[in-house]
Design a protein around this motif. Structure first.
Motif, mmCIF file in Angstrom:
data_model
loop_
_atom_site.group_PDB
_atom_site.id
_atom_site.type_symbol
_atom_site.label_atom_id
_atom_site.label_comp_id
_atom_site.label_asym_id
_atom_site.label_seq_id
_atom_site.Cartn_x
_atom_site.Cartn_y
_atom_site.Cartn_z
ATOM 1 N N HIS A 33 -73.817 13.700 -36.864
ATOM 2 C CA HIS A 33 -74.758 13.356 -35.793
ATOM 3 C C HIS A 33 -75.993 12.746 -36.465
ATOM 4 C CE1 HIS A 33 -77.681 14.922 -32.470
ATOM 5 N NE2 HIS A 33 -77.519 13.618 -32.413
ATOM 6 N N VAL A 34 -76.272 11.496 -36.148
ATOM 7 C CA VAL A 34 -77.376 10.760 -36.753
ATOM 8 C C VAL A 34 -78.451 10.500 -35.704
ATOM 9 C CG1 VAL A 34 -78.063 8.671 -38.008
ATOM 10 C CG2 VAL A 34 -75.760 9.612 -38.318
ATOM 11 N N ALA A 35 -79.662 10.910 -35.996
ATOM 12 C CA ALA A 35 -80.808 10.589 -35.135
ATOM 13 C C ALA A 35 -81.463 9.342 -35.715
ATOM 14 C CB ALA A 35 -81.796 11.745 -35.109
ATOM 15 N N VAL A 36 -81.462 8.262 -34.958
ATOM 16 C CA VAL A 36 -82.104 7.023 -35.408
ATOM 17 C C VAL A 36 -83.523 7.013 -34.868
ATOM 18 C CG1 VAL A 36 -82.055 4.503 -35.364
ATOM 19 C CG2 VAL A 36 -79.911 5.783 -35.511
ATOM 20 N N LEU A 37 -84.484 7.055 -35.789
ATOM 21 C CA LEU A 37 -85.902 7.064 -35.432
ATOM 22 C C LEU A 37 -86.405 5.634 -35.386
ATOM 23 C CD1 LEU A 37 -87.075 9.926 -37.826
ATOM 24 C CD2 LEU A 37 -86.168 10.114 -35.501
ATOM 25 N N ASN A 94 -98.426 -1.164 -34.659
ATOM 26 C CA ASN A 94 -98.184 -2.552 -34.256
ATOM 27 C C ASN A 94 -96.820 -3.087 -34.691
ATOM 28 O OD1 ASN A 94 -98.816 -2.777 -36.939
ATOM 29 N ND2 ASN A 94 -100.356 -4.373 -36.689
ATOM 30 N N GLU A 95 -96.127 -2.392 -35.588
ATOM 31 C CA GLU A 95 -94.782 -2.791 -36.002
ATOM 32 C C GLU A 95 -93.704 -2.281 -35.043
ATOM 33 O OE1 GLU A 95 -96.947 -1.404 -38.134
ATOM 34 O OE2 GLU A 95 -97.131 -2.662 -39.896
ATOM 35 N N ARG A 96 -94.121 -1.667 -33.931
ATOM 36 C CA ARG A 96 -93.196 -1.075 -32.963
ATOM 37 C C ARG A 96 -92.072 -2.022 -32.518
ATOM 38 N NH1 ARG A 96 -92.302 2.665 -29.169
ATOM 39 N NH2 ARG A 96 -91.614 1.949 -27.116
ATOM 40 N N GLY A 103 -83.982 -0.561 -35.284
ATOM 41 C CA GLY A 103 -83.388 0.721 -34.910
ATOM 42 C C GLY A 103 -82.191 0.553 -33.996
ATOM 43 N N ARG A 104 -82.322 -0.320 -33.030
ATOM 44 C CA ARG A 104 -81.222 -0.589 -32.097
ATOM 45 C C ARG A 104 -80.007 -1.150 -32.844
ATOM 46 N NH1 ARG A 104 -84.293 -2.404 -28.404
ATOM 47 N NH2 ARG A 104 -84.488 -4.495 -29.262
ATOM 48 N N ALA A 158 -85.802 4.161 -39.090
ATOM 49 C CA ALA A 158 -85.974 2.728 -38.833
ATOM 50 C C ALA A 158 -87.411 2.438 -38.404
ATOM 51 C CB ALA A 158 -84.990 2.265 -37.763
ATOM 52 N N LEU A 159 -88.314 3.363 -38.726
ATOM 53 C CA LEU A 159 -89.727 3.173 -38.395
ATOM 54 C C LEU A 159 -90.363 2.240 -39.411
ATOM 55 C CD1 LEU A 159 -90.580 6.875 -37.583
ATOM 56 C CD2 LEU A 159 -90.513 4.986 -35.932
ATOM 57 N N HIS A 160 -91.372 1.504 -38.987
ATOM 58 C CA HIS A 160 -92.095 0.588 -39.858
ATOM 59 C C HIS A 160 -93.573 0.977 -39.858
ATOM 60 C CE1 HIS A 160 -88.834 -2.417 -40.259
ATOM 61 N NE2 HIS A 160 -88.491 -1.975 -39.065
ATOM 62 N N GLY A 161 -94.235 0.736 -40.978
ATOM 63 C CA GLY A 161 -95.680 0.928 -41.051
ATOM 64 C C GLY A 161 -96.109 2.385 -41.147
#
Length: 107
Positions: A5-9, A15-17, A24-25, A62-65
């Motif tokens: 089970h992988v939680a993709v953050l 501002n990199e949202r 991430g998608r 997969a978060l940035h910043g």
């Protein structure tokens, strides 16, 4: 044997949202295609509670910043004892401070 089970953050509040949501998608789609059970998490300030309830086997960062790459989310994941992708707390924090990175490299 069941896949993990992988939680993709993804997402976050910096501002990199938009870039993080896209990457991430794409990562979540690829993981699902490979047969993993995936929870897509649009990260907000209650992410630790969400993760505690989900109990994933691993978190895919997969978060940035800031928060995603500066050691903060890594520290939270370590505290929650959830393995994760990405560098660890110290290397992430150090990499966000270019002067400190240069000084560490020169030692």
């Amino acid at each position: 044997m069941a896949k993990k089970h992988v939680a993709v953050l993804m997402g976050g509040w910096v501002n990199e949202r938009p870039v993080s949501l896209t990457s991430g998608r794409e990562c979540a789609d690829a993981l699902e295609e490979a047969g993993y059970r995936v929870s897509r998490i649009d990260v907000d300030r209650n992410v630790s509670e969400v993760l505690q309830n989900l109990k994933p086997d691993v978190a895919f960062n997969a978060l940035h910043g800031p928060f995603g790459e500066d050691g903060c989310v890594q520290g939270m994941l370590e505290w929650l004892q959830i393995p994760y992708t990405h560098s660890g707390v110290l290397s992430s924090a150090l990499a966000m401070d270019k002067q400190a990175t240069k000084e560490a490299y020169e030692r």
